[in-house]
Write a protein that holds these residues in place. Structure first.
Motif, PDB file in Angstrom:
ATOM      1  N   ALA A 182      13.515  10.037 -18.367  1.00  0.00           N
ATOM      2  CA  ALA A 182      13.663  11.408 -18.860  1.00  0.00           C
ATOM      3  C   ALA A 182      12.486  11.776 -19.763  1.00  0.00           C
ATOM      4  CB  ALA A 182      14.975  11.553 -19.623  1.00  0.00           C
ATOM      5  N   CYS A 199      12.718  20.983 -12.352  1.00  0.00           N
ATOM      6  CA  CYS A 199      13.737  20.456 -13.248  1.00  0.00           C
ATOM      7  C   CYS A 199      14.398  19.232 -12.630  1.00  0.00           C
ATOM      8  CB  CYS A 199      14.806  21.517 -13.549  1.00  0.00           C
ATOM      9  SG  CYS A 199      15.693  22.105 -12.089  1.00  0.00           S
ATOM     10  N   SER A 200      15.012  18.442 -13.489  1.00  0.00           N
ATOM     11  CA  SER A 200      15.768  17.264 -13.064  1.00  0.00           C
ATOM     12  C   SER A 200      17.088  17.235 -13.816  1.00  0.00           C
ATOM     13  CB  SER A 200      14.992  15.977 -13.367  1.00  0.00           C
ATOM     14  OG  SER A 200      13.837  15.877 -12.567  1.00  0.00           O
ATOM     15  N   LEU A 209      14.776  19.321 -18.203  1.00  0.00           N
ATOM     16  CA  LEU A 209      15.937  18.478 -17.931  1.00  0.00           C
ATOM     17  C   LEU A 209      17.216  19.285 -18.089  1.00  0.00           C
ATOM     18  CD1 LEU A 209      15.081  15.165 -19.834  1.00  0.00           C
ATOM     19  CD2 LEU A 209      14.828  15.625 -17.388  1.00  0.00           C
ATOM     20  N   ASP A 218      16.213  13.484  -9.435  1.00  0.00           N
ATOM     21  CA  ASP A 218      17.114  13.440 -10.588  1.00  0.00           C
ATOM     22  C   ASP A 218      17.183  12.043 -11.209  1.00  0.00           C
ATOM     23  OD1 ASP A 218      17.677  16.147 -10.388  1.00  0.00           O
ATOM     24  OD2 ASP A 218      19.342  15.819  -9.010  1.00  0.00           O
ATOM     25  N   LYS A 274       9.547  12.561 -17.613  1.00  0.00           N
ATOM     26  CA  LYS A 274       9.688  13.878 -16.991  1.00  0.00           C
ATOM     27  C   LYS A 274       9.272  14.985 -17.960  1.00  0.00           C
ATOM     28  CE  LYS A 274      11.955  12.994 -12.957  1.00  0.00           C
ATOM     29  NZ  LYS A 274      11.567  13.492 -11.615  1.00  0.00           N
TER      30      LYS A 274
END
Length: 210
Positions: free
Chosen positions: A97, A57-58, A107, A79, A100
């Motif tokens: 994002a 996850c970020s 997220l 991140d 990702k």
């Protein structure tokens, strides 16, 4: 990096007597990517989300977090920092994002974008960005209600300090976005806001009765 901060979040909190309890509306399949949207009342919310999300996850958060002693390590690596006053920075952040999500990374985005200046905290207006992302990529949204974290440590804890205790979180069931269009982003935002607000109101009522 995610395993490292998950362990750090748990150990650093436990050392001062702070623990996290997660109640689920339904089980979450962490093999899938999500956009997790918690309300934000405390710096402890960050540690809690690190522990909750059992997958890569970020976080997406304010650019100032790059300067933090611990947060800087992660916001310069896994991140996504964003300068909300710069349209170019926002564009780049949401582009990253999107990448990702396409890679299967979840997220974590606090849709309020801030911790309320009011004490006790009030739920602030939600930004539309996370919900547009979710619809564009057909990614489910998971609302998370931080029920009492502010009572353990509000904001950074500099004003009212902190105390040992258990931070309670309610993990709502994922909201499917596969049949939504961008035109419905604001409605989705308002639905998630209402879900969290209702849970906060219910929890406050139960605490009053107790």
């Amino acid at each position: 990096m995610n395993k490292l901060r998950r362990a750090w979040g748990y150990i650093s909190s436990a050392m001062v007597g702070i623990f996290y309890n997660f109640e689920y509306e339904e089980p979450v399949d962490w093999s899938k990517p999500y956009i997790i949207c918690p309300n934000h009342t405390s710096n402890l919310d960050i540690s809690a989300m690190c522990i909750l999300v059992n997958s890569n996850c970020s976080f997406m958060g304010k650019q100032e977090l790059e300067n933090g002693l611990v947060t800087g390590i992660f916001f310069r690596s896994v991140d996504i920092p964003v300068n909300r006053e710069s349209k170019m920075s926002s564009f780049r952040a949401f582009k990253k994002a999107s990448e990702k999500l396409q890679e299967g990374v979840s997220l974590i985005i606090f849709p309020e974008g801030m911790i309320s200046d009011h004490y006790p905290p009030q739920l602030c207006e939600f930004k539309s960005g996370p919900f547009r992302l979710a619809i564009e990529h057909k990614i489910p949204i998971i609302p998370v209600t931080s029920v009492n974290t502010w009572q353990i440590l509000w904001d950074t804890g500099t004003k009212y300090g902190s105390r040992p205790g258990i931070c309670h979180f309610y993990v709502h069931k994922p909201i499917d976005t596969s049949n939504l269009t961008i035109a419905g982003a604001d409605a989705l935002r308002d639905d998630v806001y209402a879900i969290i607000q209702q849970k906060l109101a219910t929890s406050e009522k139960l605490q009053t009765i107790a």
